[in-house]
Write an enzyme that holds these catalytic residues in place. Structure first.
Site, PDB file in Angstrom:
ATOM      1  N   LYS A 190      98.142  70.379 -40.310  1.00 36.67           N
ATOM      2  CA  LYS A 190      97.204  71.426 -39.890  1.00 36.67           C
ATOM      3  C   LYS A 190      95.963  70.690 -39.432  1.00 36.67           C
ATOM      4  O   LYS A 190      95.142  70.256 -40.236  1.00 36.67           O
ATOM      5  CB  LYS A 190      96.887  72.406 -41.020  1.00 36.67           C
ATOM      6  CG  LYS A 190      95.990  73.553 -40.552  1.00 36.67           C
ATOM      7  CD  LYS A 190      95.706  74.543 -41.675  1.00 36.67           C
ATOM      8  CE  LYS A 190      95.058  75.840 -41.200  1.00 36.67           C
ATOM      9  NZ  LYS A 190      93.850  75.726 -40.438  1.00 36.67           N
TER      10      LYS A 190
ATOM     11  N   ARG B 136      91.028  80.557 -29.410  1.00 36.37           N
ATOM     12  CA  ARG B 136      91.698  81.632 -30.147  1.00 36.37           C
ATOM     13  C   ARG B 136      91.007  82.976 -29.913  1.00 36.37           C
ATOM     14  O   ARG B 136      91.619  84.016 -29.979  1.00 36.37           O
ATOM     15  CB  ARG B 136      91.630  81.231 -31.619  1.00 36.37           C
ATOM     16  CG  ARG B 136      92.087  82.248 -32.572  1.00 36.37           C
ATOM     17  CD  ARG B 136      92.151  81.579 -33.923  1.00 36.37           C
ATOM     18  NE  ARG B 136      92.035  82.568 -34.958  1.00 36.37           N
ATOM     19  CZ  ARG B 136      91.981  82.273 -36.238  1.00 36.37           C
ATOM     20  NH1 ARG B 136      92.008  81.014 -36.630  1.00 36.37           N
ATOM     21  NH2 ARG B 136      91.904  83.214 -37.124  1.00 36.37           N
TER      22      ARG B 136
ATOM     23  N   ARG C 175      91.672  75.594 -31.582  1.00 37.10           N
ATOM     24  CA  ARG C 175      92.917  76.105 -31.010  1.00 37.10           C
ATOM     25  C   ARG C 175      92.756  76.240 -29.500  1.00 37.10           C
ATOM     26  O   ARG C 175      91.758  76.787 -29.027  1.00 37.10           O
ATOM     27  CB  ARG C 175      93.218  77.478 -31.609  1.00 37.10           C
ATOM     28  CG  ARG C 175      94.518  78.096 -31.132  1.00 37.10           C
ATOM     29  CD  ARG C 175      95.532  78.056 -32.228  1.00 37.10           C
ATOM     30  NE  ARG C 175      96.782  78.688 -31.932  1.00 37.10           N
ATOM     31  CZ  ARG C 175      97.421  79.459 -32.812  1.00 37.10           C
ATOM     32  NH1 ARG C 175      96.883  79.731 -33.964  1.00 37.10           N
ATOM     33  NH2 ARG C 175      98.612  79.930 -32.535  1.00 37.10           N
TER      34      ARG C 175
ATOM     35  N   GLU D   7      96.305  72.413 -30.503  1.00 35.57           N
ATOM     36  CA  GLU D   7      95.022  72.217 -31.166  1.00 35.57           C
ATOM     37  C   GLU D   7      94.344  71.007 -30.537  1.00 35.57           C
ATOM     38  O   GLU D   7      94.965  69.939 -30.407  1.00 35.57           O
ATOM     39  CB  GLU D   7      95.268  71.966 -32.673  1.00 35.57           C
ATOM     40  CG  GLU D   7      94.022  71.888 -33.505  1.00 35.57           C
ATOM     41  CD  GLU D   7      93.567  73.244 -34.064  1.00 35.57           C
ATOM     42  OE1 GLU D   7      94.071  74.295 -33.624  1.00 35.57           O
ATOM     43  OE2 GLU D   7      92.680  73.221 -34.940  1.00 35.57           O
TER      44      GLU D   7
ATOM     45  N   ARG E  18      99.961  87.871 -38.016  1.00 37.30           N
ATOM     46  CA  ARG E  18     100.058  86.981 -39.164  1.00 37.30           C
ATOM     47  C   ARG E  18     101.342  87.385 -39.869  1.00 37.30           C
ATOM     48  O   ARG E  18     101.322  88.023 -40.913  1.00 37.30           O
ATOM     49  CB  ARG E  18      98.867  87.253 -40.090  1.00 37.30           C
ATOM     50  CG  ARG E  18      98.075  86.044 -40.465  1.00 37.30           C
ATOM     51  CD  ARG E  18      96.898  86.442 -41.316  1.00 37.30           C
ATOM     52  NE  ARG E  18      95.647  86.219 -40.632  1.00 37.30           N
ATOM     53  CZ  ARG E  18      95.086  85.038 -40.454  1.00 37.30           C
ATOM     54  NH1 ARG E  18      95.646  83.944 -40.937  1.00 37.30           N
ATOM     55  NH2 ARG E  18      93.948  84.920 -39.816  1.00 37.30           N
TER      56      ARG E  18
ATOM     57  N   LYS F 157     100.261  78.362 -43.961  1.00 33.98           N
ATOM     58  CA  LYS F 157      99.402  77.186 -44.063  1.00 33.98           C
ATOM     59  C   LYS F 157      99.210  76.849 -45.535  1.00 33.98           C
ATOM     60  O   LYS F 157      99.102  77.755 -46.379  1.00 33.98           O
ATOM     61  CB  LYS F 157      98.072  77.438 -43.370  1.00 33.98           C
ATOM     62  CG  LYS F 157      97.373  78.669 -43.860  1.00 33.98           C
ATOM     63  CD  LYS F 157      96.105  78.941 -43.090  1.00 33.98           C
ATOM     64  CE  LYS F 157      95.605  80.325 -43.430  1.00 33.98           C
ATOM     65  NZ  LYS F 157      94.465  80.772 -42.706  1.00 33.98           N
TER      66      LYS F 157
ATOM     67  N   PHE G 106     101.945  72.308 -30.255  1.00 36.58           N
ATOM     68  CA  PHE G 106     102.969  72.692 -31.244  1.00 36.58           C
ATOM     69  C   PHE G 106     103.846  73.855 -30.807  1.00 36.58           C
ATOM     70  O   PHE G 106     104.769  74.231 -31.519  1.00 36.58           O
ATOM     71  CB  PHE G 106     102.342  72.969 -32.616  1.00 36.58           C
ATOM     72  CG  PHE G 106     101.113  73.836 -32.589  1.00 36.58           C
ATOM     73  CD1 PHE G 106     101.220  75.193 -32.447  1.00 36.58           C
ATOM     74  CD2 PHE G 106      99.851  73.260 -32.711  1.00 36.58           C
ATOM     75  CE1 PHE G 106     100.095  75.991 -32.422  1.00 36.58           C
ATOM     76  CE2 PHE G 106      98.715  74.050 -32.685  1.00 36.58           C
ATOM     77  CZ  PHE G 106      98.832  75.425 -32.541  1.00 36.58           C
TER      78      PHE G 106
HETATM   79  P1  ATP Z   1      91.332  78.683 -41.751  1.00 37.61           P
HETATM   80  O1  ATP Z   1      92.014  78.578 -43.065  1.00 37.61           O
HETATM   81  O2  ATP Z   1      90.920  77.387 -41.158  1.00 37.61           O
HETATM   82  O3  ATP Z   1      90.253  79.698 -41.750  1.00 37.61           O
HETATM   83  P2  ATP Z   1      92.395  80.529 -40.102  1.00 37.61           P
HETATM   84  O4  ATP Z   1      92.585  81.620 -41.086  1.00 37.61           O
HETATM   85  O5  ATP Z   1      91.163  80.535 -39.272  1.00 37.61           O
HETATM   86  O6  ATP Z   1      92.467  79.184 -40.844  1.00 37.61           O
HETATM   87  P3  ATP Z   1      95.139  80.411 -39.477  1.00 37.61           P
HETATM   88  O7  ATP Z   1      95.889  81.198 -38.514  1.00 37.61           O
HETATM   89  O8  ATP Z   1      95.421  80.744 -40.857  1.00 37.61           O
HETATM   90  O9  ATP Z   1      93.620  80.495 -39.097  1.00 37.61           O
HETATM   91  O10 ATP Z   1      95.427  78.865 -39.308  1.00 37.61           O
HETATM   92  C1  ATP Z   1      95.948  78.447 -38.137  1.00 37.61           C
HETATM   93  C2  ATP Z   1      94.963  77.671 -37.335  1.00 37.61           C
HETATM   94  O11 ATP Z   1      95.182  76.293 -37.598  1.00 37.61           O
HETATM   95  C3  ATP Z   1      95.271  77.847 -35.883  1.00 37.61           C
HETATM   96  O12 ATP Z   1      94.468  78.848 -35.296  1.00 37.61           O
HETATM   97  C4  ATP Z   1      95.051  76.490 -35.273  1.00 37.61           C
HETATM   98  O13 ATP Z   1      93.749  76.428 -34.713  1.00 37.61           O
HETATM   99  C5  ATP Z   1      95.098  75.523 -36.421  1.00 37.61           C
HETATM  100  N1  ATP Z   1      96.221  74.562 -36.415  1.00 37.61           N
HETATM  101  C6  ATP Z   1      96.081  73.239 -36.661  1.00 37.61           C
HETATM  102  N2  ATP Z   1      97.248  72.603 -36.631  1.00 37.61           N
HETATM  103  C7  ATP Z   1      98.196  73.513 -36.333  1.00 37.61           C
HETATM  104  C8  ATP Z   1      99.604  73.459 -36.174  1.00 37.61           C
HETATM  105  N3  ATP Z   1     100.288  72.331 -36.313  1.00 37.61           N
HETATM  106  N4  ATP Z   1     100.242  74.620 -35.896  1.00 37.61           N
HETATM  107  C9  ATP Z   1      99.568  75.775 -35.766  1.00 37.61           C
HETATM  108  N5  ATP Z   1      98.232  75.896 -35.909  1.00 37.61           N
HETATM  109  C10 ATP Z   1      97.541  74.784 -36.196  1.00 37.61           C
END
Ligand code: ATP
Length: 552
Positions: free
Chosen positions: A249, A269, A254, A298, A415, A421, A339
């Site tokens: 991650k 995003r 993004r 990313e 989601r 994650k 990815f």
């Molecule tokens: P955070 O916990 O940082 O607040 P979030 O809730 O903002 O996360 P999530 O959708 O839960 O967002 O986490 C995904 C985010 O992680 C994506 O929007 C992307 O920017 C980032 N990311 C990093 N590496 C990857 C990966 N290998 N695959 C998908 N998303 C990734």
């Protein structure tokens, strides 16, 4: 169509916080709007004239709006500023002052939606010498012809602070009910287009059939797929199945990459276009991706000499940057970790299982170290191996891992649990502020003791109060943001619309009868504002963390 009915419906919407009532108000209204006006009407109801993915904004600051109100109402700027300080809302100020002026104006042209769009489009495009006075004239022409109520909502629209509490979910429900369309299809079409004005005209014209046909086009950004949180690798496997693709991650930005012929566009995003700010990424894509496609990736900042990663904050300063772009690209270049692939050669890949999409991705990208690479990935069904990979990601200063279901399709905007994650620390919660108390003594002009709430289906449940750990600046900032959202005031207590979301750290979650959620946070602290989030975390998530922590 006249603008007045829109101002009236906005006023009705503002008088309630109940989602069902809002949907009913919107549905009753939309039923009587002519088809050709629907697109514009939806945008105005959402407080804008441009769709979300558009690069354009009205872009007017408070100070300029004060000049406009001065010109339209004749009141002096000092008086306007004072009233603004008292109410915290220039919309209300404009309404008040236009009431006073009303008696003295004899003839007015009734405002039309078309006129509002025409003038505001010109405002957004005005540039260079003389543009400030052009903007003032264009907006004050609208305001001069506005009724007080129209002036209120016009002002807020111009400033981008409509805040009547209509969220995207309510717009979705209203479109679905008005035009008898499947709610899920309305949502899906929105996630693919990021534009409810487009969705409403499809729903009104072709119904479910038309909505079904909406696809992901190269050149128009779609909402990104998001991931749920899990507390451990084991839970992750349970959610996404075995084997799973486990990826770093990355701690970056993004980027949705759209490539058509020799043109490359980058979107965040939140669907802001950042193409110009990351020339090295555009170049890397042009040189190393042959086909037309849409990629999900990313962008991660790194130290060009040491070849080590930099945290997200370092590249965040490159967003919105208008000058020194090349210099910054040299100091903090970005490596693109790809990815996913959403469109290949004009054909959608969304329905294909992830393992297929990974294959297509592999043949589409010519990887180049520290420039354009596929996300570091391990495919395994072994918990031990996955754990090692996770530890390695943390050692490389990344946030953790994302575990992905190899059989799953890509669902824009959801989601859905096709990926999860995993991050190490006790997860902070994203909560919304639903109330506050006016401070005492030195702090009497500031709101304090913020009531925090999580989400439950259509409503919100309180879970704690946050009163400490804020600097004076932050108290001021929160007060400014909350003032226009106040819905009720009793003594020193206020209720506010649940629009501000903050990330909150805490020591522990306890069961407690004090708050409506049945839980309370011990020592909540503000980490940061989350303007990028639309909804706070759910009660389910609170319960889950509570259970997890009890096991430890
Ligand atoms: P955070 O916990 O940082 O607040 P979030 O809730 O903002 O996360 P999530 O959708 O839960 O967002 O986490 C995904 C985010 O992680 C994506 O929007 C992307 O920017 C980032 N990311 C990093 N590496 C990857 C990966 N290998 N695959 C998908 N998303 C990734």
């Amino acid at each position: 169509m006249k603008y007045k009915p829109i101002a009236e419906v906005l006023s009705k919407l503002e008088s309630t916080t109940k989602r069902l009532e809002m949907t009913k108000i919107l549905t009753d209204f939309l039923k009587n709007v002519d088809k050709e006006d629907l697109e514009k009407v939806i945008l105005l109801l959402m407080g804008t004239i441009f769709p979300e993915h558009s690069e354009e904004t009205i872009g007017v600051a408070d100070k300029l709006m004060i000049k406009v109100i001065n010109k339209a109402s004749g009141s002096d700027e000092k008086e306007i500023t004072k009233m603004w300080k008292d109410t915290g809302d220039l919309g209300e100020v404009a309404e008040e002052l236009m009431k006073e002026r009303k008696q003295s104006t004899l003839s007015k042209d009734e405002l039309t939606v078309k006129k509002v769009f025409n003038n505001l489009e010109k405002v957004s495009r005005a540039e260079g010498k003389g543009s400030v006075s052009d903007k003032v004239s264009l907006i004050s022409e609208l305001l001069t012809n506005a009724e007080p109520l129209e002036a209120k909502y016009l002002t807020r629209t111009v400033l981008g602070t409509l805040r009547v509490g209509v969220g995207r979910g309510t717009i979705r429900n209203a479109i679905s009910e008005t035009f008898n369309c499947d709610k899920k299809l309305v949502e899906k079409a929105y996630n693919l287009t990021a534009d409810y004005s487009k969705v409403v005209s499809i729903a009104a014209g072709k119904g479910d059939k038309g909505l079904k046909k909406v696809g992901l086009d190269i050149g128009r950004p779609a909402k990104s797929m998001l991931y749920q949180k899990e507390e451990s690798i084991k839970d992750g496997f349970e959610r996404v199945g075995r084997p799973a693709a486990i990826q770093y991650k990355y701690d970056g930005l993004r980027m949705q990459v759209h490539k058509k012929n020799d043109e490359v566009k980058l979107y965040t995003r939140r669907l802001d276009e950042v193409t110009k700010m990351f020339p090295e990424v555009v170049k890397a894509v042009k040189q190393n991706v042959k086909q037309d496609c849409v990629l999900d990736a990313e962008g991660v900042g790194y130290h060009p000499k040491k070849k080590s990663y930099k945290p997200f904050q370092e590249i965040s300063k490159r967003i919105k940057r208008k000058y020194d772009i090349e210099k910054l690209a040299e100091e903090t270049p970005v490596v693109l970790y790809i990815f996913d692939i959403l469109n290949y050669n004009g054909e959608s890949c969304l329905g294909k299982p992830y393992k297929e999409r990974l294959k297509i991705l592999k043949k589409s990208v010519n990887e180049k170290k520290w420039s354009i690479e596929l996300a570091n990935q391990l495919i395994t069904n072994e918990e031990g191996e996955a754990q090692e990979f996770y530890d390695e990601a943390l050692k490389k200063d990344q946030e953790g891992v994302i575990m992905k279901n190899l059989e799953a399709p890509y669902k824009p905007g959801s989601r859905v649990g096709y990926g999860v994650k995993i991050k190490p620390i006790m997860e902070p919660l994203d909560l919304t502020i639903t109330g506050a108390t006016w401070g005492k003594g030195r702090r009497s002009n500031w709101l304090s003791s913020f009531v925090l709430s999580c989400k439950k289906e259509e409503g919100y449940l309180e879970i704690g109060k946050l009163g400490t750990g804020l600097s004076d600046e932050q108290f001021k900032e929160v007060t400014k943001k909350l003032k226009p959202l106040i819905t009720k005031e009793e003594g020193k207590e206020v209720s506010v619309k649940p629009e501000i979301i903050i990330e909150v750290a805490y020591e522990e979650i306890q069961k407690s009868p004090t708050y409506s959620s049945g839980y309370a946070l011990r020592f909540p602290r503000l980490i940061r504002f989350r303007p990028d989030k639309e909804e706070p975390d759910s009660l389910e998530r609170v319960k889950k963390i509570y259970k997890e922590q009890s096991k430890k």
